[in-house]
Design a protein around this motif. Structure first.
Motif, PDB file in Angstrom:
ATOM      1  N   ASP A 107      54.721  26.556  11.527  1.00  0.00           N
ATOM      2  CA  ASP A 107      55.647  26.274  12.962  1.00  0.00           C
ATOM      3  C   ASP A 107      54.953  27.358  13.910  1.00  0.00           C
ATOM      4  O   ASP A 107      55.038  28.668  13.598  1.00  0.00           O
ATOM      5  CB  ASP A 107      57.170  26.902  12.677  1.00  0.00           C
ATOM      6  CG  ASP A 107      57.949  26.806  13.900  1.00  0.00           C
ATOM      7  OD1 ASP A 107      57.886  25.974  14.725  1.00  0.00           O
ATOM      8  OD2 ASP A 107      58.742  27.709  13.894  1.00  0.00           O
ATOM      9  N   ASN A 130      50.932  19.877  23.926  1.00  0.00           N
ATOM     10  CA  ASN A 130      51.884  19.792  22.711  1.00  0.00           C
ATOM     11  C   ASN A 130      52.107  21.352  22.006  1.00  0.00           C
ATOM     12  O   ASN A 130      53.424  21.696  21.967  1.00  0.00           O
ATOM     13  CB  ASN A 130      51.310  19.151  21.759  1.00  0.00           C
ATOM     14  CG  ASN A 130      51.087  17.502  22.123  1.00  0.00           C
ATOM     15  OD1 ASN A 130      52.027  17.041  22.847  1.00  0.00           O
ATOM     16  ND2 ASN A 130      50.195  17.039  21.857  1.00  0.00           N
ATOM     17  N   GLN A 134      55.943  23.358  22.405  1.00  0.00           N
ATOM     18  CA  GLN A 134      56.170  23.726  21.005  1.00  0.00           C
ATOM     19  C   GLN A 134      56.631  25.040  21.143  1.00  0.00           C
ATOM     20  O   GLN A 134      57.521  25.962  20.694  1.00  0.00           O
ATOM     21  CB  GLN A 134      55.493  23.671  19.925  1.00  0.00           C
ATOM     22  CG  GLN A 134      55.247  22.103  19.457  1.00  0.00           C
ATOM     23  CD  GLN A 134      54.363  21.907  18.296  1.00  0.00           C
ATOM     24  OE1 GLN A 134      54.586  22.617  17.321  1.00  0.00           O
ATOM     25  NE2 GLN A 134      53.407  21.273  18.676  1.00  0.00           N
ATOM     26  N   GLY A 161      59.195  17.509  26.445  1.00  0.00           N
ATOM     27  CA  GLY A 161      59.890  17.889  25.163  1.00  0.00           C
ATOM     28  C   GLY A 161      61.311  18.406  25.380  1.00  0.00           C
ATOM     29  O   GLY A 161      61.969  17.936  26.612  1.00  0.00           O
ATOM     30  N   TYR A 163      62.330  21.603  25.220  1.00  0.00           N
ATOM     31  CA  TYR A 163      62.850  22.702  25.593  1.00  0.00           C
ATOM     32  C   TYR A 163      63.511  23.308  26.907  1.00  0.00           C
ATOM     33  O   TYR A 163      63.664  22.026  27.685  1.00  0.00           O
ATOM     34  CB  TYR A 163      61.394  23.583  25.799  1.00  0.00           C
ATOM     35  CG  TYR A 163      60.538  22.921  26.643  1.00  0.00           C
ATOM     36  CD1 TYR A 163      60.380  22.964  28.169  1.00  0.00           C
ATOM     37  CD2 TYR A 163      59.579  22.004  26.289  1.00  0.00           C
ATOM     38  CE1 TYR A 163      59.677  22.108  28.791  1.00  0.00           C
ATOM     39  CE2 TYR A 163      58.412  21.038  27.044  1.00  0.00           C
ATOM     40  CZ  TYR A 163      58.584  21.424  28.270  1.00  0.00           C
ATOM     41  OH  TYR A 163      57.890  20.796  29.290  1.00  0.00           O
TER      42      TYR A 163
END
Length: 190
Positions: A107, A130, A134, A161, A163
């Motif tokens: 992660d 990407n 993340q 995303g 977020y």
């Protein structure tokens, strides 16, 4: 404490590359080049810095994070791009071993928190969209080399995303005759 810095070239309309991943419209030469080279020599690929005689002392960055797409630019013929830095490549693909390269499917946010806790210079998030999405919650500073080009479509600064929105404070903007503007933002502390 070390910061995670997302330093990247970007178009006026917010793309880090065109629709097919092309970035050759970005300006590599001009009055901005010497300034950026002096400010961010650790962000120059190792083989290019060697050819130009640019010292890379790992003062601004000593670590770089990349996704597979960013890492693969210029491969397989070229060596790992940032051999002078500790490189972390986030991918599930099989990658041949290279100098100072850690390939991981871990992660990214967890690893970044571990890296921030260690001593050292800042951590450079090199790309791409990407990985940036993340790590959106972990990014402390944005350094955008905004180029005077419009792609109209392509690879955005952040992939869509889940977020949370974040507020940023501009701490510096340097405009060059070439049309490039170097913008720097820090995450606003709530």
């Amino acid at each position: 404490m070390r910061e995670l810095v997302y330093y990247v070239a970007v178009s006026i309309d917010g793309y880090i590359a065109g629709p097919d991943g092309e970035f050759d419209a970005f300006l590599f030469e001009g009055d901005h080049a010497g300034f950026i080279t002096a400010e961010l020599p650790d962000a120059i690929p190792t083989h290019i810095a060697d050819q130009l005689g640019i010292a890379q002392r790992r003062e601004r960055f000593d670590t770089v994070l990349m996704g597979a797409g960013t890492y693969s630019v210029g491969l397989p013929d070229a060596p790992s791009p940032y051999r002078h830095l500790d490189q972390y490549l986030f991918t599930h693909r099989a990658i041949a071993p290279q100098d100072n390269l850690t390939v991981t499917a871990e992660d990214p946010a967890h690893l970044v928190r571990e890296l921030k806790a260690r001593e050292g210079a800042d951590i450079w998030l090199c790309g791409g969209r990407n990985l940036a999405a993340q790590l959106a919650g972990e990014i402390d500073r944005l350094v955008l080399k905004r180029n005077p080009v419009v792609f109209g479509a392509g690879i955005p600064l952040f992939a869509p995303g889940t977020y949370a929105p974040a507020q940023w404070d501009r701490v510096r903007a340097v405009a060059f005759d070439s049309g490039v503007v170097l913008e720097e933002y820090v995450r606003r502390q709530e």
